[in-house]
Design a protein around this motif. Structure first.
Motif, PDB file in Angstrom:
ATOM      1  N   ASN A  54       0.822  -1.217   0.000  1.00  0.00           N
ATOM      2  CA  ASN A  54       0.000   0.000   0.000  1.00  0.00           C
ATOM      3  C   ASN A  54       0.853   1.263   0.000  1.00  0.00           C
ATOM      4  O   ASN A  54       0.441   2.289  -0.540  1.00  0.00           O
ATOM      5  CB  ASN A  54      -0.944   0.004   1.204  1.00  0.00           C
ATOM      6  CG  ASN A  54      -2.131  -0.911   0.988  1.00  0.00           C
ATOM      7  OD1 ASN A  54      -2.442  -1.259  -0.149  1.00  0.00           O
ATOM      8  ND2 ASN A  54      -2.795  -1.305   2.057  1.00  0.00           N
ATOM      9  N   PHE A  59      -1.231   4.104  -1.624  1.00  0.00           N
ATOM     10  CA  PHE A  59      -2.491   4.169  -0.885  1.00  0.00           C
ATOM     11  C   PHE A  59      -2.237   4.668   0.531  1.00  0.00           C
ATOM     12  O   PHE A  59      -3.073   5.321   1.124  1.00  0.00           O
ATOM     13  CB  PHE A  59      -3.187   2.810  -0.870  1.00  0.00           C
ATOM     14  CG  PHE A  59      -3.913   2.522  -2.148  1.00  0.00           C
ATOM     15  CD1 PHE A  59      -5.175   3.047  -2.377  1.00  0.00           C
ATOM     16  CD2 PHE A  59      -3.322   1.761  -3.148  1.00  0.00           C
ATOM     17  CE1 PHE A  59      -5.838   2.800  -3.566  1.00  0.00           C
ATOM     18  CE2 PHE A  59      -3.984   1.515  -4.330  1.00  0.00           C
ATOM     19  CZ  PHE A  59      -5.248   2.036  -4.543  1.00  0.00           C
ATOM     20  N   VAL A  83      -1.516   8.468  -6.267  1.00  0.00           N
ATOM     21  CA  VAL A  83      -1.914   7.067  -6.418  1.00  0.00           C
ATOM     22  C   VAL A  83      -2.303   6.714  -7.854  1.00  0.00           C
ATOM     23  O   VAL A  83      -1.981   5.638  -8.343  1.00  0.00           O
ATOM     24  CB  VAL A  83      -3.030   6.716  -5.395  1.00  0.00           C
ATOM     25  CG1 VAL A  83      -4.253   7.569  -5.586  1.00  0.00           C
ATOM     26  CG2 VAL A  83      -3.410   5.267  -5.471  1.00  0.00           C
ATOM     27  N   HIS A  84      -2.926   7.652  -8.572  1.00  0.00           N
ATOM     28  CA  HIS A  84      -3.352   7.304  -9.931  1.00  0.00           C
ATOM     29  C   HIS A  84      -2.266   7.578 -10.968  1.00  0.00           C
ATOM     30  O   HIS A  84      -2.460   7.330 -12.147  1.00  0.00           O
ATOM     31  CB  HIS A  84      -4.640   8.056 -10.291  1.00  0.00           C
ATOM     32  CG  HIS A  84      -4.475   9.535 -10.327  1.00  0.00           C
ATOM     33  ND1 HIS A  84      -4.678  10.331  -9.217  1.00  0.00           N
ATOM     34  CD2 HIS A  84      -4.100  10.366 -11.318  1.00  0.00           C
ATOM     35  CE1 HIS A  84      -4.441  11.584  -9.541  1.00  0.00           C
ATOM     36  NE2 HIS A  84      -4.086  11.638 -10.799  1.00  0.00           N
ATOM     37  N   ILE A  87       0.721   4.320 -12.333  1.00  0.00           N
ATOM     38  CA  ILE A  87       0.494   3.378 -13.429  1.00  0.00           C
ATOM     39  C   ILE A  87       1.181   3.883 -14.700  1.00  0.00           C
ATOM     40  O   ILE A  87       1.666   3.106 -15.514  1.00  0.00           O
ATOM     41  CB  ILE A  87      -1.020   3.155 -13.659  1.00  0.00           C
ATOM     42  CG1 ILE A  87      -1.277   1.976 -14.601  1.00  0.00           C
ATOM     43  CG2 ILE A  87      -1.681   4.397 -14.229  1.00  0.00           C
ATOM     44  CD1 ILE A  87      -1.514   0.707 -13.893  1.00  0.00           C
ATOM     45  N   ARG A  93      -0.900  -2.974  -9.666  1.00  0.00           N
ATOM     46  CA  ARG A  93      -1.087  -3.906  -8.556  1.00  0.00           C
ATOM     47  C   ARG A  93      -2.453  -4.581  -8.585  1.00  0.00           C
ATOM     48  O   ARG A  93      -3.395  -4.105  -9.224  1.00  0.00           O
ATOM     49  CB  ARG A  93      -0.953  -3.178  -7.221  1.00  0.00           C
ATOM     50  CG  ARG A  93      -2.137  -2.267  -6.934  1.00  0.00           C
ATOM     51  CD  ARG A  93      -2.124  -1.762  -5.514  1.00  0.00           C
ATOM     52  NE  ARG A  93      -2.468  -2.833  -4.572  1.00  0.00           N
ATOM     53  CZ  ARG A  93      -2.582  -2.625  -3.262  1.00  0.00           C
ATOM     54  NH1 ARG A  93      -2.357  -1.431  -2.753  1.00  0.00           N
ATOM     55  NH2 ARG A  93      -2.917  -3.612  -2.464  1.00  0.00           N
ATOM     56  N   GLY A 113      -9.029  -1.445 -17.574  1.00  0.00           N
ATOM     57  CA  GLY A 113      -7.627  -1.617 -17.200  1.00  0.00           C
ATOM     58  C   GLY A 113      -6.696  -0.894 -18.150  1.00  0.00           C
ATOM     59  O   GLY A 113      -5.589  -0.504 -17.794  1.00  0.00           O
ATOM     60  N   HIS A 115      -7.058   1.962 -19.239  1.00  0.00           N
ATOM     61  CA  HIS A 115      -7.304   3.403 -19.100  1.00  0.00           C
ATOM     62  C   HIS A 115      -6.053   4.241 -19.363  1.00  0.00           C
ATOM     63  O   HIS A 115      -6.092   5.238 -20.063  1.00  0.00           O
ATOM     64  CB  HIS A 115      -7.828   3.695 -17.690  1.00  0.00           C
ATOM     65  CG  HIS A 115      -8.204   5.116 -17.462  1.00  0.00           C
ATOM     66  ND1 HIS A 115      -9.421   5.631 -17.858  1.00  0.00           N
ATOM     67  CD2 HIS A 115      -7.526   6.149 -16.910  1.00  0.00           C
ATOM     68  CE1 HIS A 115      -9.467   6.914 -17.548  1.00  0.00           C
ATOM     69  NE2 HIS A 115      -8.331   7.254 -16.973  1.00  0.00           N
ATOM     70  N   SER A 116      -4.923   3.812 -18.789  1.00  0.00           N
ATOM     71  CA  SER A 116      -3.715   4.636 -18.895  1.00  0.00           C
ATOM     72  C   SER A 116      -3.075   4.528 -20.278  1.00  0.00           C
ATOM     73  O   SER A 116      -2.277   5.375 -20.661  1.00  0.00           O
ATOM     74  CB  SER A 116      -2.709   4.212 -17.829  1.00  0.00           C
ATOM     75  OG  SER A 116      -2.406   2.837 -17.997  1.00  0.00           O
ATOM     76  N   ALA A 179      -2.574  -2.510 -18.806  1.00  0.00           N
ATOM     77  CA  ALA A 179      -1.898  -1.231 -18.607  1.00  0.00           C
ATOM     78  C   ALA A 179      -0.447  -1.289 -19.082  1.00  0.00           C
ATOM     79  O   ALA A 179       0.283  -0.303 -18.970  1.00  0.00           O
ATOM     80  CB  ALA A 179      -1.960  -0.831 -17.135  1.00  0.00           C
TER      81      ALA A 179
ATOM     82  N   ARG B 189     -13.563   5.415 -23.000  1.00  0.00           N
ATOM     83  CA  ARG B 189     -12.606   5.450 -21.898  1.00  0.00           C
ATOM     84  C   ARG B 189     -13.176   6.214 -20.711  1.00  0.00           C
ATOM     85  O   ARG B 189     -13.125   5.746 -19.569  1.00  0.00           O
ATOM     86  CB  ARG B 189     -11.335   6.120 -22.412  1.00  0.00           C
ATOM     87  CG  ARG B 189     -10.271   6.330 -21.388  1.00  0.00           C
ATOM     88  CD  ARG B 189      -9.062   6.961 -22.063  1.00  0.00           C
ATOM     89  NE  ARG B 189      -7.943   7.121 -21.157  1.00  0.00           N
ATOM     90  CZ  ARG B 189      -7.652   8.253 -20.540  1.00  0.00           C
ATOM     91  NH1 ARG B 189      -8.399   9.316 -20.715  1.00  0.00           N
ATOM     92  NH2 ARG B 189      -6.598   8.326 -19.746  1.00  0.00           N
ATOM     93  N   GLN B 205      -8.340   3.806  -9.134  1.00  0.00           N
ATOM     94  CA  GLN B 205      -7.198   4.700  -8.934  1.00  0.00           C
ATOM     95  C   GLN B 205      -5.898   4.024  -9.332  1.00  0.00           C
ATOM     96  O   GLN B 205      -5.056   4.625  -9.993  1.00  0.00           O
ATOM     97  CB  GLN B 205      -7.099   5.096  -7.456  1.00  0.00           C
ATOM     98  CG  GLN B 205      -8.014   6.224  -7.075  1.00  0.00           C
ATOM     99  CD  GLN B 205      -7.848   6.556  -5.605  1.00  0.00           C
ATOM    100  OE1 GLN B 205      -8.129   5.739  -4.748  1.00  0.00           O
ATOM    101  NE2 GLN B 205      -7.369   7.742  -5.326  1.00  0.00           N
ATOM    102  N   SER B 206      -5.759   2.766  -8.933  1.00  0.00           N
ATOM    103  CA  SER B 206      -4.493   2.095  -9.229  1.00  0.00           C
ATOM    104  C   SER B 206      -4.338   1.870 -10.732  1.00  0.00           C
ATOM    105  O   SER B 206      -3.249   1.608 -11.210  1.00  0.00           O
ATOM    106  CB  SER B 206      -4.384   0.781  -8.464  1.00  0.00           C
ATOM    107  OG  SER B 206      -5.228  -0.180  -9.038  1.00  0.00           O
ATOM    108  N   LEU B 207      -5.438   1.976 -11.479  1.00  0.00           N
ATOM    109  CA  LEU B 207      -5.354   1.830 -12.933  1.00  0.00           C
ATOM    110  C   LEU B 207      -5.231   3.188 -13.633  1.00  0.00           C
ATOM    111  O   LEU B 207      -5.275   3.261 -14.858  1.00  0.00           O
ATOM    112  CB  LEU B 207      -6.586   1.095 -13.467  1.00  0.00           C
ATOM    113  CG  LEU B 207      -6.647  -0.379 -13.048  1.00  0.00           C
ATOM    114  CD1 LEU B 207      -8.013  -0.959 -13.333  1.00  0.00           C
ATOM    115  CD2 LEU B 207      -5.562  -1.172 -13.750  1.00  0.00           C
ATOM    116  N   GLY B 208      -5.113   4.234 -12.856  1.00  0.00           N
ATOM    117  CA  GLY B 208      -4.844   5.542 -13.458  1.00  0.00           C
ATOM    118  C   GLY B 208      -6.030   6.481 -13.484  1.00  0.00           C
ATOM    119  O   GLY B 208      -5.959   7.551 -14.090  1.00  0.00           O
TER     120      GLY B 208
END
Lengths: 266, 346, 297
Positions: A54, A59, A83-84, A87, A93, A113, A115-116, A179, B189, B205-208
């Motif tokens: 974390n 986090f 946090v965002h 990636i 994670r 997934g 997204h980035s 990602a 998206r 959040q962890s995916l951006g």
């Protein structure tokens, strides 16, 4: 094993400390994860493993310490990012209690997934401007390929929440592959899986490491899995490192045995 | 939810449906079959559909709650009345501004929402709704308080939409545009990011997905829609009064979206129609008509029954139970209803 | 003179504040035990007040002795049955819904209860007498005995409730259920009974708040709108995670409400009080006494 020692660390954790209301969860912890291997973090319940994850994935905010990551732009401290944002550097994670998007379908989960990676903007999307369709299609195609890789082809239009536990775990894994990360942090990937599922997972993780060229860093309770697939392991107890080394070295360590079985005095 | 099940049959159903409806009204323009009461009812369904779509964007897609959106709709309506009476601006400009100004305030609300979890947000927005209505009552220079404001039907390039059928066609065309934009947005998206945020803030959040960006976006977009709906309300009813913009209207939005179907375009329209038609049907039913506020009771019951028995909402249930098995049954066997049953339990 | 007016405002603030506190405590009690935020609390209180008012009117017309007392006892009995029925008919069957679903059920209840009240009692507003009429003079202060009665009554109810929560077996069951429903159930706590009981308690507290505020607002379907909003604001201000928080929140809101109303503007009273709440929430998002729930990632 000489090959691993030569490879550069992709992730270096330096003197990481975290306290919760006076209780030290992670204490001056340092270790480094070499690039291109499967690295394990083990320890008894409450040792602070998930807390470490974390903190690396932002986090939690550590009280002190550094998390250095070898990204495309050179070495960065992950603690400088939100946090965002990590990636985009290539850090992804999974979660101990599966965090799938339950009201979305399997393929939507995977596409989210991406997204980035998917670079369409709001106006392109609402007006379906040129370029939108090709990028969307590409993402969908990539999602289908990953589903195929995971052996889940044909499930794309099913609701994610209706999948059995093992499949949900795999979906979470597939979602972060979308990602295109450099390193993936897996929080107990085998928890709740039966033996054959665990075996399949072990093979998949090897494949992910080799085919996708991704460093894998995992926290796991299933010792046979850890010993089986990890090339290097750090063992912690009460937030402190007690041992580091190859699976054989970990198995031989008295400190580790003591941590798991308790002191044999008295 | 699960709207992408219809991916193999894209939004043509909405376009075709709307076009058939418009054609019907066009024919009626010559034949005058519908009573003007019915036409007015259609108009209400149309502007409430836009409102429900906006609220669904917030609650259904993004999982955020607001009990103060009635105030944004009221603002849209008052802005329209004010601009059209005192500025004499062009209809399209007024419509746009009536969406954009509430949108700016919606972003401000989003900033507050960022710091709160859902329960606290619900209560804070409840207070905002009450506050908004009070401002409408007290700020007489802008709203004329309890006297209300009158205005005329819009005019585009010299053509006045005084005939209710003409206005209905105009409003329906705007609804169609809104539907297309919403559909496009939800299958992209951004739409996925909103839904991801709704289902798991941690994982998204962890995916951006930046919660900051997407929460603000959800509040901005929904306030924009609701503001536009308020503008059309003002033009349709030709009268704006503070009593309209209370918490009751915010509850109506919620009821529409829940009854019709969360995160569903068709559900928003069905929900809007439900809330417009129920009072009419009860008023026309001999026994029910004598009971004051029977429509409140029925709407409340419908909400609870839907939550208990049809968590996907009326529209989605019909779509998934009756239409999809038929369509999918013919194309592929990928989707089975049992999967959905499990999903409902989750 | 200025000081006397100030003191009178404080007393008035404590009076309404203790009613907000009572209503807020009911909301928080239900929330803690069953994860339901009862947005219909105000409407349910309104309905109970209408019933009480009806009993009062009939008792007077029938020439019964102590009509107010009869109505008050009637209120307690009715609201207990009412609270239990609502829980049994609407809340228990939807206990498995999502948190949002449970919240929506209570929104539906607002419409049902409000609609039913209008259908049964009509949409007019009626006068309701105070528990104790008249005014009394203490030094230079002119106060209503009703105010003290309200404050006293609220204090007694809260004292009994807190005593029960802290010191009885049933209180332990309530606290256990509030802490962790599933574990409590496994430990042998009858959580269904606890939930039903909290609904009964909360509805009674709401009914008393409604009855006590009625002389100021009159009895009508819209009578609780303001009290309801402010009791929620009190709960938010105090924090939903503590039992004492909403009580203090209620008193703060009550006093602030009266002071703003007197010294600044009655028209903008609610707006200003609400603005202050938002400011507080921006800095303390979980209320003055609340804590952030820790979810494990």
């Amino acid at each position: 094993m000489a090959e691993e020692e030569n490879s550069l660390p992709i992730l270096k954790v330096n003197n990481l400390t975290k306290t919760f209301g006076g209780l030290v969860a992670v204490d001056e912890l340092s270790f480094s994860v070499p690039q291109g291997i499967i690295y394990g973090l083990i320890g008894p319940n409450g040792a602070g493993k998930t807390t470490v994850f974390n903190m690396i994935t932002r986090f939690y905010k550590p009280d002190s310490g550094k998390v250095l990551f070898q990204s495309d732009q050179g070495e960065v401290d992950l603690l400088d990012y939100r946090v965002h944002e990590i990636i985009d550097l290539g850090v992804a994670r999974t979660f101990q209690n599966i965090e799938l998007f339950n009201n979305m379908t399997v393929i939507e989960n995977l596409m989210a997934g991406g997204h980035s990676q998917l670079k369409t903007n709001f106006f392109q999307e609402i007006f379906r401007l040129p370029g939108f369709k090709a990028k969307e299609k590409e993402t969908r195609q990539q999602a289908l390929e990953i589903l195929d890789f995971l052996g889940l082809a044909g499930k794309e239009n099913q609701p994610a929440s209706s999948q059995p536990y093992g499949v949900q775990k795999l979906l979470e894994l597939g979602r972060i592959l979308m990602a295109e990360p450099e390193i993936i942090l897996l929080d107990e990937p085998a928890a709740g899986m039966n033996d054959s599922e665990t075996n399949r997972l072990a093979k998949l993780l090897q494949l992910i490491k080799d085919e996708f060229d991704i460093t894998i860093f995992l926290v796991e309770h299933d010792m046979s899995l850890v010993m089986d697939i990890c090339q290097q392991i750090t063992a912690i107890n009460f937030g402190k490192k007690i041992c580091q080394g190859s699976p054989a070295e970990i198995q031989a360590s008295e400190a580790v045995q003591e941590a798991y079985l308790g002191r044999k005095e008295n | 939810m699960l709207d992408s099940l219809t991916d193999s049959h894209p939004y043509t159903k909405y376009i075709v449906g709307t076009l058939i409806f418009m054609l019907m009204i066009l024919i009626d323009l010559q034949l005058n079959i519908f009573a003007s009461r019915t036409i007015n009812l259609f108009i209400r369904v149309v502007y409430f559909s836009i409102m429900a779509l906006g609220f669904n964007m917030l609650l259904g897609f993004a999982g955020q709650i607001s009990l103060g959106h009635a105030a944004y709709m009221g603002l849209g309506a008052y802005l329209t009345a004010y601009f059209s009476n005192f500025m004499g601006w062009n209809f399209l400009l007024i419509l746009l501004l009536s969406g954009l100004i509430p949108m700016v305030l919606g972003i401000a609300l989003g900033l507050i929402a960022l710091r709160m979890e859902r329960l606290y947000l619900a209560i804070a927005t409840l207070g905002l709704g009450v506050t908004g209505q009070m401002i409408f009552q007290e700020w007489r220079a802008f709203t004329r308080g309890f006297s209300g404001i009158r205005l005329d039907r819009p005019e585009i390039f010299g053509f006045a939409f005084n005939n209710s059928r003409h206005f209905l066609l105009l409003a329906t065309a705007i609804l169609l545009l809104v539907i297309i934009l919403t559909y496009n947005f939800s299958r992209s998206r951004t739409g996925r990011a909103l839904s991801a945020m709704r289902d798991s803030e941690y994982a998204s959040q962890s995916l951006g997905v930046s919660l900051f960006k997407y929460k603000l976006l959800a509040f901005a977009a929904s306030s924009f829609y609701v503001g536009i709906a308020g503008s059309l309300y003002a033009y349709a009813e030709r009268f704006v009064h503070p009593s309209t913009w209370g918490v009751e209207l915010s509850l109506d939005m919620l009821a529409m979206v829940v009854i019709g179907g969360l995160a569903s375009i068709g559900g928003s329209i069905v929900g809007a129609a439900f809330l417009v038609l129920v009072p009419r049907i009860t008023a026309a039913t001999p026994l029910l008509a004598e009971i004051t506020n029977m429509n409140y009771i029925l709407t409340g019951l419908a909400m609870i029954l839907v939550i208990k028995y049809l968590p996907l909402g009326i529209y989605n249930t019909i779509d998934v139970k009756l239409i999809q098995p038929y369509l999918i049954g013919r194309s592929s066997k990928e989707f089975r209803y049992q999967d959905l049953e499990k999903q409902e339990e989750g | 003179m200025a000081r006397i007016i100030f003191i009178q405002n404080i007393i008035g603030g404590l009076e309404t504040g203790s009613l907000y506190a009572l209503a807020a405590l009911g909301v928080v009690l239900i929330y803690r035990v069953s994860d339901v935020t009862n947005f219909a609390q105000g409407e349910m209180a309104m309905f109970s007040t209408f019933v009480t008012f009806t009993i009062w009117t009939y008792s007077r017309a029938a020439g019964l002795p102590y009509p107010y007392l009869i109505a008050f006892i009637g209120a307690l009995i009715f609201s207990a049955i009412f609270g239990y029925s609502i829980e049994r008919v609407f809340i228990r069957p939807t206990a498995e819904s999502s948190l949002l679903g449970k919240m929506i059920v209570t929104f539906g209840l607002i419409l049902i209860v409000n609609g039913s009240a209008a259908a049964i009692f009509g949409t007019d507003s009626y006068y309701m007498q105070r528990a104790i009429g008249g005014t009394m003079i203490i030094g230079n202060l002119v106060v209503r005995p009703h105010s003290f009665f309200v404050i006293f009554l609220a204090l007694v109810i809260m004292a009994v409730l807190f005593y029960m929560i802290r010191n009885t077996m049933f209180g332990v069951a309530i606290r256990a259920t509030a802490q962790d429903r599933e574990t409590a159930r496994l430990m042998g706590v009858n959580t269904t009974k606890v939930t039903a009981f909290t609904w009964i308690m909360a509805t009674i507290m709401g009914a008393i708040a409604g009855l006590m505020i009625a002389p100021a607002t009159n009895v009508s379907t819209g009578m609780m709108a303001d009290v309801h909003l402010k009791s929620f604001i009190a709960a938010v201000l105090g924090g939903f995670t503590s039992f004492i928080g909403p009580v203090i929140g209620g008193l703060i809101i009550g006093i602030m409400d009266n002071l703003v109303g007197y010294y600044i503007s009655t028209n903008w009273q609610t707006v200003i009080v609400y603005g202050i709440l938002i400011l507080i929430l921006i800095f303390k998002p979980y209320g003055l006494f609340g804590s952030r729930p820790q979810k494990k990632v």
